[in-house]
Every structure is written in structure tokens, then in C-alpha cells.
Design an enzyme around this catalytic site. Structure first.
Site, PDB file in Angstrom:
ATOM      1  N   SER A 179       0.851  -1.182   0.000  1.00  0.00           N
ATOM      2  CA  SER A 179       0.000   0.000   0.000  1.00  0.00           C
ATOM      3  C   SER A 179       0.887   1.231   0.000  1.00  0.00           C
ATOM      4  CB  SER A 179      -0.890   0.009   1.247  1.00  0.00           C
ATOM      5  OG  SER A 179      -1.523   1.267   1.406  1.00  0.00           O
TER       6      SER A 179
ATOM      7  N   TYR B 247      -2.345  -0.962  10.150  1.00  0.00           N
ATOM      8  CA  TYR B 247      -2.374  -1.323   8.730  1.00  0.00           C
ATOM      9  C   TYR B 247      -1.109  -0.825   8.041  1.00  0.00           C
ATOM     10  CZ  TYR B 247      -3.982  -1.493   3.864  1.00  0.00           C
ATOM     11  OH  TYR B 247      -4.091  -1.749   2.527  1.00  0.00           O
TER      12      TYR B 247
END
Length: 257
Positions: free
Chosen positions: A143, A156
Site C-alpha cells: 500500500s 495497517y
């Protein structure tokens, strides 16, 4: 077309989102595609849809990537069918949107189990076959906030940042076997998960505008934006590319103007 003619590909998390788009694109480019996911009914539906879209006999294997025995079975089943694995895409991932101090130990474990340990298991069991074959390409979906962090998604961010460093370390270790390991770092992509997040906001239109405003190119990404990046890293066009973390995020990770 046919950039992946005859290649054997496994895509974890291939039943939805950009995993599904990668599977569609790779099948259109001539690859033999095995998609994997936890839910059998969703896998069967996805393979039927992919067959209708591409005319290719895409396969499905039920697999929870957090369970090593199931990953071993996935690799063994694919080898049994195609006799090799040329490309492995680790697309399975999850996100938990909670305040840091409210996150439980179980939620921490869930994030790291799916986003990092699942990739560890997949790489661990596919790499020996790639070594034997004398080549291979592994693509890990990280990401953009695994590159720069995000205050409201610290756990995350940490899991995806760890994935970037795992990717680079594997690239260093296995380059001598002609195995390339790269990661893609998408920004906000238009998937069912993100649509649901936006639609549940008190003012969905304002939330959408707020998210888009962070992207210099002025739009959110599409699953196929990630798909084309994956195609490049899977194809022979990137034969001298390994260890990279490729942002596909409309300029988000470049910083603020």
C-alpha cells in the site's frame, strides 16, 4: 497481447478487487491462472465470471493464506496442474479501521496474519519451485501508506510497510536464482470495500471529495490501474527490475504541494 503466453500464475485474493482485475488481465494476456481465496462459493462464482470475460479456463483453489497447510496444498495443486509456477501475486489483504488505542490484540493479529504472514507462507512454499525452474516473479500487493504511514491507520501501515521490506529482502536473497520480487503500493482504489466505506460516511459525497483531494491526479484509482502495474512486473518487460516498491497512487506518496 499475449505477454504472459503459457505462464502459470497464482493470485491469492483473486476473487475480488484488484486481485480479480489482475486475474482477468493476466488471463487475457495468455496466462494459465489459478485464483485462491477463503470462500469456496465466491471462488466458484469468480472463476465462472472470469471464464465468461476472457474465454480462458481459470482455476480456483480454496485457501486461507494464514494457514500454512492450505498454502502448501495451493502450491502443490497448481504444480500438479501446470507443472510450474512462473508468477505468484500476493493480493490477499485486509484492513481494520479503528482508533489505535481501541484496537484489540486479536485485531492486530488478524491484520498481520493476513497482510504479512500469509505472504510469508506463500513465498516460502513457492520459491523452492521457482529456484528449481531457474526463474520466477513474485508480486506483493502492499500500500502507498506502507511507504509513508497514515495517522489513522497505524497498524495497517505497519503491516504493509513490513511487507515492503520483506519484498526487498527476498529480492536480495533470491536474485541469484533469477527470481524477481517486487511490490505494488496502491492508493485508494475503487473497490467494493472502499465504496462501502465511503457510502457509510455521514456525507458520502463530501467524504469522496475529501479523499480525492489528496491525489494530485484528481481521481481515485481503478483496479485495472493496479492490474497494468502487475502485468509490467510479471512480464519480460521488467526482466531487470527487482526489489522495488512501485506506488500506483496518483501522486499521493509524493507529498504535499
Amino acid at each position: 497481447m499475449n505477454q504472459l503466453e503459457g505462464k502459470a500464475v497464482v493470485i491469492s485474493g483473486g476473487t475480488s478487487g484488484f486481485g480479480f482485475s489482475i486475474a482477468e488481465l493476466f488471463a487475457r494476456e495468455g496466462a494459465n491462472v489459478m485464483i485462491a481465496a477463503r470462500r469456496k462459493e465466491k471462488g466458484i462464482a469468480a472463476t465462472e465470471e472470469l471464464k465468461n470475460l476472457t474465454g480462458i479456463d481459470v482455476r480456483f483453489c480454496q485457501c486461507d493464506v494464514t494457514k500454512e497447510s492450505e498454502v502448501k496444498s495451493l502450491v502443490a495443486e497448481t504444480i500438479g496442474i501446470y507443472k510450474k509456477i512462473d508468477i505468484f501475486v500476493n493480493s490477499a489483504g485486509t484492513i481494520i479501521r479503528k482508533q489505535f488505542e481501541e484496537t484489540t490484540e486479536e485485531e492486530w493479529d488478524q491484520l498481520f496474519n493476513v497482510n504479512l504472514k500469509g505472504c510469508f507462507f506463500c513465498c516460502k512454499h513457492v520459491i523452492p519451485f521457482m529456484v528449481r525452474n531457474g526463474k520466477g516473479s513474485i508480486i506483493n500487493i502492499s500500500s502507498n501508506i506502507g511507504l509513508i504511514g497514515k495517522g489513522d491507520l497505524p497498524i495497517y501501515s505497519a503491516s504493509k510497510g513490513a511487507l515492503v521490506l520483506l519484498t526487498r529482502s527476498l529480492a536480495l536473497r533470491y536474485g541469484k536464482y533469477n527470481i524477481r520480487v517486487n511490490s505494488i503500493c496502491p492508493g485508494t482504489i475503487i473497490t467494493d470495500l472502499n465504496r462501502d466505506f465511503i457510502e457509510k460516511a455521514p456525507d458520502p459525497d463530501m467524504k469522496l471529495r475529501q479523499i480525492i483531494s489528496a491525489y494530485p491526479l484528481g481521481r481515485l484509482g481503478t483496479p485495472m490501474d493496479v492490474g497494468y502495474a502487475a502485468l509490467y512486473l510479471a512480464s519480460d518487460q521488467s526482466q531487470w527490475v527487482t526489489g522495488i516498491a512501485l506506488p500506483v497512487d496518483g501522486g499521493y506518496s509524493s507529498g504535499k504541494e
